[in-house]
Design a protein around this motif. Structure first.
Motif, mmCIF file in Angstrom:
data_model
loop_
_atom_site.group_PDB
_atom_site.id
_atom_site.type_symbol
_atom_site.label_atom_id
_atom_site.label_comp_id
_atom_site.label_asym_id
_atom_site.label_seq_id
_atom_site.Cartn_x
_atom_site.Cartn_y
_atom_site.Cartn_z
ATOM 1 N N ARG A 124 10.872 2.273 -8.125
ATOM 2 C CA ARG A 124 10.534 1.117 -8.967
ATOM 3 C C ARG A 124 10.515 -0.160 -8.117
ATOM 4 N NH1 ARG A 124 10.556 2.344 -14.308
ATOM 5 N NH2 ARG A 124 11.456 4.346 -14.933
ATOM 6 N N PHE A 125 9.623 -0.174 -7.134
ATOM 7 C CA PHE A 125 9.467 -1.326 -6.260
ATOM 8 C C PHE A 125 8.419 -2.283 -6.842
ATOM 9 C CE2 PHE A 125 10.615 1.332 -2.244
ATOM 10 C CZ PHE A 125 11.946 1.307 -2.617
ATOM 11 N N VAL A 126 8.582 -3.564 -6.503
ATOM 12 C CA VAL A 126 7.630 -4.584 -6.932
ATOM 13 C C VAL A 126 7.341 -5.514 -5.756
ATOM 14 C CG1 VAL A 126 7.104 -6.420 -8.573
ATOM 15 C CG2 VAL A 126 8.585 -4.516 -9.271
ATOM 16 N N ILE A 127 6.080 -5.669 -5.406
ATOM 17 C CA ILE A 127 5.669 -6.589 -4.343
ATOM 18 C C ILE A 127 5.559 -7.984 -4.933
ATOM 19 C CG2 ILE A 127 3.762 -7.233 -2.812
ATOM 20 C CD1 ILE A 127 3.195 -4.194 -2.507
ATOM 21 N N ILE A 128 6.233 -8.960 -4.313
ATOM 22 C CA ILE A 128 6.245 -10.322 -4.853
ATOM 23 C C ILE A 128 5.735 -11.368 -3.859
ATOM 24 C CG2 ILE A 128 8.117 -9.809 -6.451
ATOM 25 C CD1 ILE A 128 10.006 -11.284 -4.501
ATOM 26 N N GLY A 129 5.530 -10.981 -2.615
ATOM 27 C CA GLY A 129 5.080 -11.956 -1.617
ATOM 28 C C GLY A 129 4.660 -11.247 -0.353
ATOM 29 N N GLY A 130 4.415 -12.018 0.694
ATOM 30 C CA GLY A 130 3.990 -11.442 1.962
ATOM 31 C C GLY A 130 4.626 -12.149 3.140
ATOM 32 N N ASN A 131 4.397 -11.607 4.321
ATOM 33 C CA ASN A 131 4.870 -12.225 5.561
ATOM 34 C C ASN A 131 3.833 -12.177 6.667
ATOM 35 O OD1 ASN A 131 7.544 -13.382 5.493
ATOM 36 N ND2 ASN A 131 8.316 -11.354 4.986
ATOM 37 N N LEU A 132 3.041 -11.104 6.684
ATOM 38 C CA LEU A 132 2.157 -10.887 7.831
ATOM 39 C C LEU A 132 0.909 -10.131 7.404
ATOM 40 C CD1 LEU A 132 1.848 -10.925 11.021
ATOM 41 C CD2 LEU A 132 2.917 -8.654 10.967
ATOM 42 N N SER A 133 -0.212 -10.479 8.024
ATOM 43 C CA SER A 133 -1.451 -9.720 7.887
ATOM 44 C C SER A 133 -1.979 -9.436 9.285
ATOM 45 C CB SER A 133 -2.501 -10.501 7.089
ATOM 46 O OG SER A 133 -2.091 -10.656 5.743
ATOM 47 N N GLY A 134 -2.548 -8.216 9.451
ATOM 48 C CA GLY A 134 -3.085 -7.853 10.760
ATOM 49 C C GLY A 134 -1.999 -7.770 11.814
ATOM 50 N N GLY A 135 -2.426 -7.856 13.082
ATOM 51 C CA GLY A 135 -1.461 -8.022 14.155
ATOM 52 C C GLY A 135 -0.800 -6.791 14.720
ATOM 53 N N THR A 337 2.755 -11.407 -8.948
ATOM 54 C CA THR A 337 2.479 -12.640 -8.198
ATOM 55 C C THR A 337 3.056 -13.882 -8.883
ATOM 56 O OG1 THR A 337 0.343 -13.025 -9.314
ATOM 57 C CG2 THR A 337 0.331 -11.619 -7.350
ATOM 58 N N SER A 338 3.636 -13.716 -10.067
ATOM 59 C CA SER A 338 4.090 -14.876 -10.836
ATOM 60 C C SER A 338 5.230 -15.632 -10.154
ATOM 61 C CB SER A 338 4.515 -14.447 -12.239
ATOM 62 O OG SER A 338 5.672 -13.629 -12.203
ATOM 63 N N LEU A 339 6.092 -14.918 -9.430
ATOM 64 C CA LEU A 339 7.216 -15.587 -8.763
ATOM 65 C C LEU A 339 6.716 -16.479 -7.631
ATOM 66 C CD1 LEU A 339 8.270 -12.566 -9.745
ATOM 67 C CD2 LEU A 339 10.375 -13.372 -8.690
ATOM 68 N N TYR A 340 5.772 -15.953 -6.867
ATOM 69 C CA TYR A 340 5.189 -16.741 -5.775
ATOM 70 C C TYR A 340 4.493 -17.982 -6.332
ATOM 71 C CZ TYR A 340 1.949 -18.101 -2.045
ATOM 72 O OH TYR A 340 1.235 -18.814 -1.113
ATOM 73 N N TYR A 341 3.737 -17.792 -7.405
ATOM 74 C CA TYR A 341 3.010 -18.915 -7.984
ATOM 75 C C TYR A 341 3.979 -19.965 -8.528
ATOM 76 C CZ TYR A 341 -0.631 -21.446 -10.471
ATOM 77 O OH TYR A 341 -1.494 -22.418 -10.897
ATOM 78 N N GLU A 342 5.060 -19.520 -9.135
ATOM 79 C CA GLU A 342 6.077 -20.438 -9.637
ATOM 80 C C GLU A 342 6.703 -21.225 -8.490
ATOM 81 O OE1 GLU A 342 10.397 -20.261 -11.978
ATOM 82 O OE2 GLU A 342 8.980 -18.593 -12.151
ATOM 83 N N ALA A 343 6.999 -20.544 -7.391
ATOM 84 C CA ALA A 343 7.575 -21.209 -6.220
ATOM 85 C C ALA A 343 6.604 -22.254 -5.670
ATOM 86 C CB ALA A 343 7.908 -20.179 -5.145
ATOM 87 N N LEU A 344 5.328 -21.897 -5.607
ATOM 88 C CA LEU A 344 4.313 -22.818 -5.086
ATOM 89 C C LEU A 344 4.174 -24.045 -5.985
ATOM 90 C CD1 LEU A 344 2.084 -23.499 -3.078
ATOM 91 C CD2 LEU A 344 0.527 -22.028 -4.401
#
Length: 368
Positions: A124-135, A337-344
């Protein structure tokens, strides 16, 4: 009669004195009720509930952890009011196993494909944000890089790859797109960790190594060639996502929002001052200056706190296409994505800046 009255008065005086003495003892030996000064019932408990809970954060060393390390180094977690306890892991699977049994609240550098694979198996994992793309680098021995211009040049070679890492999925998908049969056209060797892949390249046990961002600095220091990057095979693919559990989402939502605020502040700092990322990794990840520079300033790495719902969905479709994962998952439930949007939005209100407006536009492009 006068004598009787005198005795009565003496008895009355003694009674009054005793009462006053007992009253005095009550003041000095016990707390007496005082409606004007007594703290309302439940007030202390309410204050305690408002205190932020500690977030147990799992991470791996490498570029995928630069943003949280920068946030830690700059004091952004304290600024946003979220206490953190960072726990180091040497593989994504070990970190996700800990997350799955509630030994962690959040993972910041365990890839994209690995969490999705766990979700497909019931986590029961939930993705809420990111750190890195590519690389993620593709490694060969020194002087051999000139022989690898595209994925087709892997034909007939022995290739090592770290199982369930994002770079592993990108590599397998690129082979499929190029018409390469992993069972017939090359010899595939699976490893648990990217560092094991790198060591196998160094020792000559394999011709090509599919690396990960956490070995960039070591690979360059060892003199290995990097002829290709994961970005060349799958442009701007999402990698390390910030992942939590449904339970933590219910019980520590405000802490998670504040954690994302700290990450956003770190992204802003890094954008304005890339050297801050170098300094952070030297202090927090104990890297040498050379290693930190090779890692943090690598242009193929794109540091971003955005969850990138669309990119994650593409990655899942990619995994299904190459039969990397079994089962179905509800991506609308596995990505929040709601947590990230709230933080922003909180940052836009608290400290207006063109930078937040730019990230607002990026959010719409990558998530809506």
């Amino acid at each position: 009669m006068m004598k009787i009255q005198g005795k009565s008065m003496i008895r009355a005086a003694l009674l009054v004195s005793a009462f006053l003495l007992l009253a005095g003892c009550g003041k000095s030996g016990q707390k007496t009720s005082n409606p004007e000064k007594t703290e309302p019932v439940g007030r202390k408990e309410a204050v305690e509930k408002k205190q932020a809970q500690v977030l147990r954060v799992g991470y791996q060393q490498g570029g995928s952890s630069t943003l949280p390390m920068l946030a830690k180094n700059e004091g952004y977690f304290e600024k946003t009011g979220v206490p953190t306890d960072f726990v180091l892991f040497t593989s994504s699977s070990d970190g996700l196993n800990a997350l799955n049994v509630n030994k962690l609240d959040i993972g910041v550098s365990f890839g994209t494909c690995a969490p999705l694979t766990y979700v497909a198996k019931g986590a029961r994992f939930v993705i809420i944000g990111g750190n890195l793309s590519g690389g993620h680098p593709i490694l060969v021995r020194k002087g051999q890089g000139i022989y690898y211009k595209s994925i087709r040049d892997f034909k007939g070679k022995t290739v090592g790859t770290p199982r369930i890492f994002t770079s592993d999925v990108v590599f397998r998908g690129a082979c499929r797109e190029a018409g390469l049969d992993l069972k017939k056209d090359l010899t595939l060797v699976e490893f648990k960790r990217p560092v094991d892949v790198m060591e196998a390249v160094k020792s000559g046990k394999i011709d090509v190594g599919i690396g990960a961002s956490n070995v960039i600095g070591q690979a360059k220091a060892a003199g290995l060639d990097i002829p290709l990057w994961s970005n060349d095979l799958f442009p701007d693919h999402p990698c390390c996502r910030i992942v939590t559990t449904e339970e933590t989402l219910r019980t520590k939502r405000s802490e998670l929002v504040n954690f994302l605020k700290a990450e956003l502040l770190a992204e802003k700092k890094f954008t304005e001052d890339p050297e801050s990322g170098v300094r952070a990794d030297i202090v927090q990840q104990k890297f040498s200056e050379e290693l930190a520079r090779n890692l943090v300033l690598e242009p193929h790495q794109l540091l971003s706190a955005d969850p990138n719902r669309k990119g994650v969905r593409l990655m899942w479709d990619f995994m299904k296409k190459i039969q990397y994962a079994e089962g179905e998952i509800d991506l609308d439930k596995a990505i929040d994505t709601s947590l990230y949007y709230e933080a922003l939005q909180q940052l836009r209100k608290e400290s207006p800046s063109p930078f937040w407006e730019k990230l607002e536009q990026r959010y719409k492009e990558q998530n809506l």
